[in-house]
Design a protein around this motif. Structure first.
Motif, mmCIF file in Angstrom:
data_model
loop_
_atom_site.group_PDB
_atom_site.id
_atom_site.type_symbol
_atom_site.label_atom_id
_atom_site.label_comp_id
_atom_site.label_asym_id
_atom_site.label_seq_id
_atom_site.Cartn_x
_atom_site.Cartn_y
_atom_site.Cartn_z
ATOM 1 N N LYS A 1 -4.818 13.213 0.991
ATOM 2 C CA LYS A 1 -4.272 12.979 -0.347
ATOM 3 C C LYS A 1 -2.773 13.252 -0.358
ATOM 4 C CE LYS A 1 -4.943 13.939 -5.184
ATOM 5 N NZ LYS A 1 -5.760 14.552 -6.199
ATOM 6 N N GLY A 2 -2.010 12.309 -0.891
ATOM 7 C CA GLY A 2 -0.568 12.461 -0.983
ATOM 8 C C GLY A 2 0.185 12.067 0.276
ATOM 9 N N ALA A 3 -0.522 11.652 1.324
ATOM 10 C CA ALA A 3 0.140 11.315 2.587
ATOM 11 C C ALA A 3 0.851 9.967 2.541
ATOM 12 C CB ALA A 3 -0.871 11.327 3.736
ATOM 13 N N VAL A 4 0.371 9.049 1.711
ATOM 14 C CA VAL A 4 0.959 7.713 1.627
ATOM 15 C C VAL A 4 2.100 7.739 0.628
ATOM 16 C CG1 VAL A 4 0.518 5.318 0.974
ATOM 17 C CG2 VAL A 4 -1.198 6.592 2.274
ATOM 18 N N SER A 5 3.277 7.279 1.075
ATOM 19 C CA SER A 5 4.437 7.269 0.181
ATOM 20 C C SER A 5 4.745 5.880 -0.371
ATOM 21 C CB SER A 5 5.662 7.840 0.882
ATOM 22 O OG SER A 5 5.938 7.123 2.064
ATOM 23 N N ALA A 6 4.222 4.817 0.283
ATOM 24 C CA ALA A 6 4.480 3.459 -0.194
ATOM 25 C C ALA A 6 3.453 2.493 0.402
ATOM 26 C CB ALA A 6 5.883 3.006 0.181
ATOM 27 N N VAL A 7 3.212 1.396 -0.327
ATOM 28 C CA VAL A 7 2.344 0.321 0.138
ATOM 29 C C VAL A 7 3.105 -0.983 -0.063
ATOM 30 C CG1 VAL A 7 0.155 -0.887 -0.194
ATOM 31 C CG2 VAL A 7 0.256 1.594 -0.471
ATOM 32 N N PHE A 8 3.050 -1.863 0.934
ATOM 33 C CA PHE A 8 3.761 -3.133 0.874
ATOM 34 C C PHE A 8 2.811 -4.290 1.125
ATOM 35 C CE2 PHE A 8 6.699 0.086 2.312
ATOM 36 C CZ PHE A 8 7.816 -0.135 1.531
ATOM 37 N N LEU A 9 3.022 -5.399 0.408
ATOM 38 C CA LEU A 9 2.387 -6.674 0.710
ATOM 39 C C LEU A 9 3.464 -7.514 1.375
ATOM 40 C CD1 LEU A 9 0.481 -7.457 -2.607
ATOM 41 C CD2 LEU A 9 -0.347 -6.241 -0.604
ATOM 42 N N SER A 10 3.123 -8.169 2.479
ATOM 43 C CA SER A 10 4.125 -8.908 3.243
ATOM 44 C C SER A 10 3.648 -10.320 3.540
ATOM 45 C CB SER A 10 4.423 -8.203 4.572
ATOM 46 O OG SER A 10 4.814 -6.879 4.352
ATOM 47 N N ASP A 11 4.548 -11.284 3.330
ATOM 48 C CA ASP A 11 4.277 -12.636 3.798
ATOM 49 C C ASP A 11 5.098 -12.832 5.073
ATOM 50 O OD1 ASP A 11 6.897 -13.110 2.911
ATOM 51 O OD2 ASP A 11 6.271 -14.281 1.162
ATOM 52 N N ASP A 12 5.339 -14.041 5.484
ATOM 53 C CA ASP A 12 6.070 -14.270 6.731
ATOM 54 C C ASP A 12 7.554 -13.923 6.636
ATOM 55 O OD1 ASP A 12 3.770 -15.168 7.962
ATOM 56 O OD2 ASP A 12 4.131 -17.257 7.426
ATOM 57 N N LYS A 13 8.084 -13.751 5.415
ATOM 58 C CA LYS A 13 9.515 -13.553 5.244
ATOM 59 C C LYS A 13 9.898 -12.239 4.575
ATOM 60 C CE LYS A 13 10.086 -18.499 4.602
ATOM 61 N NZ LYS A 13 10.417 -19.548 3.661
ATOM 62 N N THR A 14 9.082 -11.772 3.619
ATOM 63 C CA THR A 14 9.509 -10.691 2.744
ATOM 64 C C THR A 14 8.424 -9.624 2.603
ATOM 65 O OG1 THR A 14 10.748 -12.342 1.477
ATOM 66 C CG2 THR A 14 10.440 -10.204 0.442
ATOM 67 N N ASP A 15 8.874 -8.366 2.459
ATOM 68 C CA ASP A 15 7.987 -7.259 2.114
ATOM 69 C C ASP A 15 8.140 -6.983 0.621
ATOM 70 O OD1 ASP A 15 7.241 -6.859 4.783
ATOM 71 O OD2 ASP A 15 8.908 -5.492 5.130
ATOM 72 N N TYR A 16 7.018 -6.904 -0.090
ATOM 73 C CA TYR A 16 7.017 -6.632 -1.524
ATOM 74 C C TYR A 16 6.388 -5.262 -1.742
ATOM 75 C CZ TYR A 16 7.679 -11.673 -1.659
ATOM 76 O OH TYR A 16 8.155 -12.942 -1.465
ATOM 77 N N LYS A 17 7.124 -4.355 -2.347
ATOM 78 C CA LYS A 17 6.617 -3.003 -2.557
ATOM 79 C C LYS A 17 5.675 -2.981 -3.757
ATOM 80 C CE LYS A 17 7.990 1.813 -2.816
ATOM 81 N NZ LYS A 17 9.113 2.754 -2.843
ATOM 82 N N ALA A 18 4.464 -2.483 -3.532
ATOM 83 C CA ALA A 18 3.481 -2.308 -4.599
ATOM 84 C C ALA A 18 3.703 -0.943 -5.239
ATOM 85 C CB ALA A 18 2.068 -2.407 -4.033
ATOM 86 N N VAL B 1 -0.565 3.731 -7.604
ATOM 87 C CA VAL B 1 -1.094 4.274 -8.846
ATOM 88 C C VAL B 1 -1.876 5.561 -8.606
ATOM 89 C CG1 VAL B 1 -2.641 3.812 -10.801
ATOM 90 C CG2 VAL B 1 -1.193 1.983 -9.889
ATOM 91 N N GLU B 2 -2.711 5.553 -7.562
ATOM 92 C CA GLU B 2 -3.584 6.695 -7.297
ATOM 93 C C GLU B 2 -3.946 6.712 -5.826
ATOM 94 O OE1 GLU B 2 -8.233 7.799 -8.321
ATOM 95 O OE2 GLU B 2 -7.156 6.449 -9.647
ATOM 96 N N GLN B 3 -4.130 7.901 -5.276
ATOM 97 C CA GLN B 3 -4.643 8.006 -3.918
ATOM 98 C C GLN B 3 -5.456 9.281 -3.778
ATOM 99 O OE1 GLN B 3 -1.817 9.080 -0.669
ATOM 100 N NE2 GLN B 3 -0.246 8.911 -2.246
ATOM 101 N N ASP B 4 -6.495 9.189 -2.956
ATOM 102 C CA ASP B 4 -7.249 10.375 -2.585
ATOM 103 C C ASP B 4 -7.683 10.207 -1.130
ATOM 104 O OD1 ASP B 4 -9.640 8.850 -2.632
ATOM 105 O OD2 ASP B 4 -10.086 9.436 -4.673
ATOM 106 N N GLU B 5 -8.616 10.995 -0.675
ATOM 107 C CA GLU B 5 -8.986 11.020 0.739
ATOM 108 C C GLU B 5 -9.462 9.673 1.277
ATOM 109 O OE1 GLU B 5 -8.574 13.570 2.892
ATOM 110 O OE2 GLU B 5 -7.643 14.700 1.282
ATOM 111 N N ASP B 6 -10.107 8.856 0.435
ATOM 112 C CA ASP B 6 -10.688 7.627 0.962
ATOM 113 C C ASP B 6 -10.334 6.354 0.197
ATOM 114 O OD1 ASP B 6 -12.161 8.245 -1.266
ATOM 115 O OD2 ASP B 6 -14.113 8.034 -0.309
ATOM 116 N N LYS B 7 -9.338 6.411 -0.697
ATOM 117 C CA LYS B 7 -8.945 5.171 -1.374
ATOM 118 C C LYS B 7 -7.507 5.244 -1.865
ATOM 119 C CE LYS B 7 -10.215 6.020 -6.169
ATOM 120 N NZ LYS B 7 -11.054 5.623 -7.287
#
Length: 64
Positions: free
Chosen positions: A2-19, A22-28
């Motif tokens: 929990k709390g280990a993830v600082s960012a999530v990105f969706l990426s296509d062939d050219k660009t990274d989009y920062k999501a 909203v919430e994180q815990d041990e398994d989601k």
């Protein structure tokens, strides 16, 4: 862990989009998908200084 993830990105062939993380815990993570065009995206997770590219494709569909 929990709390280990600082960012999530969706990426296509050219660009990274920062999501918005909203919430994180041990398994989601719950994210708000950024405004992107419909299509298939790679998911990358930032934990500390490491960027981990997940073997998962995320599909964004158009709404009517």
């Amino acid at each position: 862990g929990k709390g280990a993830v600082s960012a999530v990105f969706l990426s296509d062939d050219k660009t990274d989009y920062k999501a918005t993380l909203v919430e994180q815990d041990e398994d989601k993570l719950v994210i708000k998908v950024p405004h992107v065009k419909p299509g298939s995206y790679n998911i990358s997770i930032q934990a500390g200084n490491d960027i981990l590219i997940q073997p998962v494709r995320f599909t964004v569909q158009a709404t009517n």
